[in-house]
Design an enzyme around this catalytic site. Structure first.
Site, mmCIF file in Angstrom:
data_model
loop_
_atom_site.group_PDB
_atom_site.id
_atom_site.type_symbol
_atom_site.label_atom_id
_atom_site.label_comp_id
_atom_site.label_asym_id
_atom_site.label_seq_id
_atom_site.Cartn_x
_atom_site.Cartn_y
_atom_site.Cartn_z
ATOM 1 N N ASP A 8 0.806 -1.230 0.000
ATOM 2 C CA ASP A 8 0.000 0.000 0.000
ATOM 3 C C ASP A 8 0.838 1.278 0.000
ATOM 4 O OD1 ASP A 8 -1.687 -2.230 1.620
ATOM 5 O OD2 ASP A 8 -3.004 -0.968 0.401
ATOM 6 N N ASP A 47 -1.234 -2.478 -4.284
ATOM 7 C CA ASP A 47 -1.282 -1.021 -4.138
ATOM 8 C C ASP A 47 0.116 -0.406 -4.031
ATOM 9 O OD1 ASP A 47 -3.989 -1.205 -4.334
ATOM 10 O OD2 ASP A 47 -4.443 -0.521 -2.308
ATOM 11 N N HIS A 83 -5.915 -0.934 -6.290
ATOM 12 C CA HIS A 83 -5.657 0.335 -6.965
ATOM 13 C C HIS A 83 -4.845 0.197 -8.252
ATOM 14 C CE1 HIS A 83 -7.188 3.573 -4.309
ATOM 15 N NE2 HIS A 83 -7.221 2.579 -3.444
ATOM 16 N N HIS A 198 -3.692 -4.064 1.680
ATOM 17 C CA HIS A 198 -5.023 -3.447 1.637
ATOM 18 C C HIS A 198 -5.398 -2.722 2.915
ATOM 19 C CE1 HIS A 198 -8.859 -2.499 -0.057
ATOM 20 N NE2 HIS A 198 -9.536 -3.117 0.867
ATOM 21 N N HIS A 200 -4.476 -0.406 5.948
ATOM 22 C CA HIS A 200 -3.435 0.620 5.946
ATOM 23 C C HIS A 200 -2.720 0.824 7.270
ATOM 24 C CE1 HIS A 200 -4.261 2.840 1.915
ATOM 25 N NE2 HIS A 200 -4.135 1.540 1.784
#
Ligand code: MN
Length: 407
Positions: A8, A47, A83, A198, A200
């Site tokens: 992420d 991500d 993302h 995923h 955070h």
């Protein structure tokens, strides 16, 4: 042996130049540490980028960094996140994989009965077996996991890692930014390590059939709320795992990301963007307590300039109610230099908490005055720097009543 696990990163999320810089610096620091700590490989479960095709600035930066990791001979294993996902392999992830800087982990085939079969890839140097599934757009993940042929994955022998991108109900946090969660039972069992992406915030938990499920969290920010959490002191970083035939340790490595003042400045800038100051009297009051950084770093003049430029009639910004946990010096007035100095000391010495009586109160002010007088002594003509430094130091220690023989 050891591996790094990060996720992420959301490269390309930041629009503000100062924050873009931090976004990149944080990523650089992580890769530098991976090289310095000689990790055997790096896992990135999704991500890595904020979108599948980020702007050229971001791609250029990423390619340069991945080139360094490639030259250091550290393999990087990646799955898509929600993302940087592309259903048709149209992602910068695929470019990085194409040139050989990273390896996409997901090797899925569907069989006639509708089951999805995953193959392991084997890290050459360590022999670790890695399998994983990419994150998909909302709601699709669960369908995929339900069709997964888990038994072949569970039967495989050796040290095994599973990469995944998605929220797990059993590890849910209060943040609520991760959307849907799926039950842990959908992940194949008996892997040594589950490298998650995923969510955070750092989260590492042990379960019976899933011994180590770990989310390193974002090292900086992927949502605006992450920046707010950073401002509140949320620790950010990545994870390094030591292992032999079993996991030996899981260590969260903190990476300092932002000075709090930067996020206050950013918040102010965002706020004034929403107002039309033309011919208006603008009054801004900044209040609260900063957990890190100094109130002086909150840059009011930049905000004032921007509002003036936009045609504000009068701009009045007040940050008297902004305080910091870090020591900061309050200005003081006085008729002459000496009076100002004494007033500054008297005004500020109350912030200090020392047990030694001579460091606080009136004796503290007197001591500070003497120290300052000691520090402002000029260098003598023909005096060498080293001699000057030693003289000032000795003098200061003397004023403090400390033994200088050892220094
Ligand atoms: Mn994310």
């Amino acid at each position: 042996m050891r591996f790094a696990h990060l996720s992420d990163i959301h490269l390309g999320f930041q629009k503000h130049e100062a924050l873009q810089k931090i976004e990149q610096q944080v990523f650089e620091k992580i890769f530098d540490q991976c090289i310095a700590r000689k990790v055997d490989f790096i896992l990135i479960p999704g991500d890595l980028f904020h979108v599948n095709i980020p702007e050229m600035r971001v791609q250029k930066f990423a390619f340069a960094k991945f080139r360094q990791i490639y030259d250091a001979e550290i393999p990087v294993y990646v799955v898509y996140g929600s993302h940087d996902f592309s259903p048709v392999s149209n992602s910068v992830i695929d470019l990085l994989a194409e040139v050989g800087y990273i390896t996409k982990v997901t090797k899925a085939t569907s069989s006639d009965d509708g089951k999805i079969k995953l193959d392991f890839l084997v890290d050459k140097k360590t022999g670790v077996k890695i399998a994983g599934l990419s994150g998909l757009k909302v709601g699709k993940d669960r369908e995929y996991y339900e069709k997964l042929d888990s038994s072949s994955l569970e039967a495989e022998l050796g040290f095994k890692i599973f990469l995944f991108h998605g929220g797990i109900s059993e590890m849910k946090t209060e943040s609520g930014m991760e959307g849907e969660h799926m039950p842990l039972s959908l992940l194949p069992r008996y892997f040594d390590y589950y490298a998650g992406g995923h969510m955070h915030k750092f989260n590492a938990q042990k379960f019976d059939d899933h011994p180590n499920v770990v989310y390193p969290g974002t090292p900086f920010a992927g949502y605006h709320s992450d920046l707010e959490d950073n401002a509140k002191g949320q620790k950010r970083g990545f994870v390094i795992v030591e292992f032999e035939d079993k996991i030996k340790s899981i260590e969260f490595i903190e990476i300092e990301n932002t000075r709090i003042a930067d996020s206050v400045n950013k918040e102010l800038q965002d706020k004034i963007r929403d107002v039309d100051p033309t011919q208006q009297v603008i009054i801004i009051k900044v209040q609260g307590e900063m957990t890190k950084g100094k109130t002086a770093d909150v840059d009011i003049s930049a905000i004032r300039d921007e509002l003036n430029l936009k045609g504000a009639l009068v701009v009045n910004i007040n940050k008297n109610q902004l305080t910091s946990k870090e020591y900061s010096i309050t200005e003081a007035k006085g008729a002459n230099k000496e009076e100002i100095e004494i007033n500054v000391f008297s005004e500020n010495i109350g912030q200090l908490r020392f047990e030694q009586k001579n460091l606080v109160g009136e004796p503290g002010v007197q001591l500070a005055k003497k120290l300052l007088a000691g520090f402002v002594q000029q260098k003598l003509e023909n005096e060498k720097n080293a001699d000057y430094n030693a003289r000032i130091k000795k003098n200061a220690f003397g004023i403090l009543g400390l033994d200088t023989d050892a220094s």
